[in-house]
Design an enzyme around this catalytic site. Sequence first.
Site, PDB file in Angstrom:
ATOM      1  N   CYS A 138       0.833  -1.208   0.000  1.00 36.07           N
ATOM      2  CA  CYS A 138       0.000   0.000   0.000  1.00 36.07           C
ATOM      3  C   CYS A 138       0.868   1.259   0.000  1.00 36.07           C
ATOM      4  O   CYS A 138       1.436   1.629   1.037  1.00 36.07           O
ATOM      5  CB  CYS A 138      -0.915  -0.019   1.218  1.00 36.07           C
ATOM      6  SG  CYS A 138      -1.902   1.471   1.380  1.00 36.07           S
ATOM      7  N   CYS A 141      -0.463   4.049   2.264  1.00 32.67           N
ATOM      8  CA  CYS A 141      -0.226   3.841   3.704  1.00 32.67           C
ATOM      9  C   CYS A 141       1.237   4.080   4.064  1.00 32.67           C
ATOM     10  O   CYS A 141       1.535   4.675   5.095  1.00 32.67           O
ATOM     11  CB  CYS A 141      -0.541   2.408   4.121  1.00 32.67           C
ATOM     12  SG  CYS A 141      -2.007   1.714   3.384  1.00 32.67           S
ATOM     13  N   ASP A 142       2.150   3.592   3.241  1.00 34.02           N
ATOM     14  CA  ASP A 142       3.554   3.518   3.665  1.00 34.02           C
ATOM     15  C   ASP A 142       4.504   4.430   2.886  1.00 34.02           C
ATOM     16  O   ASP A 142       5.685   4.528   3.238  1.00 34.02           O
ATOM     17  CB  ASP A 142       4.055   2.062   3.532  1.00 34.02           C
ATOM     18  CG  ASP A 142       3.262   1.124   4.440  1.00 34.02           C
ATOM     19  OD1 ASP A 142       2.836   1.588   5.515  1.00 34.02           O
ATOM     20  OD2 ASP A 142       3.069  -0.042   4.062  1.00 34.02           O
TER      21      ASP A 142
END
Length: 311
Positions: A138, A141-142
């Site tokens: 992701c 997300c990261d």
Amino acid sequence: MAEKKKEHLKTLIIGSGPAGLSAALYAARAQLEPLVLTGQELGGQVSITHIVENYPGFPEGIGGPELTQLFQQQAERFGARVEFDTATEVDFSSRPYKVTTYNGEYTADTVIISTGASPRNLEIPGEKEFTGRGVSYCGTCDGFFFKGKDVVVVGGGDSAMEEGSFLTRFADKVTVIHRKGELRASAILEKRAKDNPKIDFIWDTVLENINGNGKVENVQLKNLKSGEASDFATDGVFIFIGHLPNTEIFKGQLDMDDAGYLKVNAYMETNLPGVYAAGEVADPHFRQVITSAGMGAAAAIQATGFLEGQE
Ligand code: NAP
């Protein structure tokens, strides 16, 4: 251990992505008082999407988490309830259907399954070991953790192109490694990635290993045409090679295709009366927010008709 909550429902919705929340909206407006079990992530995959540019009504695009919130609010406005809980077991052998969750034991006259799909793993040495320490599924997300770093993106589809482009906000260099010599991504996403000066491509190549010391330091590559192996230094590995449907708990009880997607007809009906499936769990083909939302609405309309027929 706390006593499990017990409740009987006209309509239980398993999963809270666009399909589940749209089903909840329609079911709530039809007075079915639906309960939505969120699963591990409220909103599912779209909730970790940075921006959704192809859902009508939002000409400038809308953030995935924001869209999820709006879906939820709209369903709740008509009486749907959303419970942070995950179904762990179902018993569809007799009616009412039984669904066990971490916190509850539910019976339901109708069930709408919208459990979506999860990212597929590469299944190579180092992948599990370095997940969360350089390996990610992701970008939204990261990506932030890779500011000023070099990352590789694996895959040649829309997800790889979209997330690869997004990652250039943070990373100095994004190298897409694809097993073929051409992409399968849509033209607009392919062009955006190819025009981006921070994105490079390595073609006809697969990852064989992910290596490092506590965190990712390099990957071992193999060119599928020449057979040549090489090492490639990188700080992160982002894997976007498709999805697997979340249908484990329905095995043996509902009809599935060879890849594990639930089989539904044009009315979102599974092989059991009153059990419907909507969204990516039953759709290996379109997998769009709009198509999933449409399937969810259709499933709820059918559930409404089914219950009316039982009265
Ligand atoms: P996808 O279209 O299935 O693409 C997966 C990619 O990963 C393919 O390029 C495939 O290679 C590669 N791959 C699969 N297994 C592999 C393995 N073991 N090793 C190396 N590479 C592997 O998946 P997706 O990109 O996640 O897209 C899924 C669906 O969502 C699509 O329908 C897509 O259109 C949609 N989507 C849409 C948007 C958007 O409209 N903005 C954004 C994201 C996703 P091959 O090409 O060789 O098969």
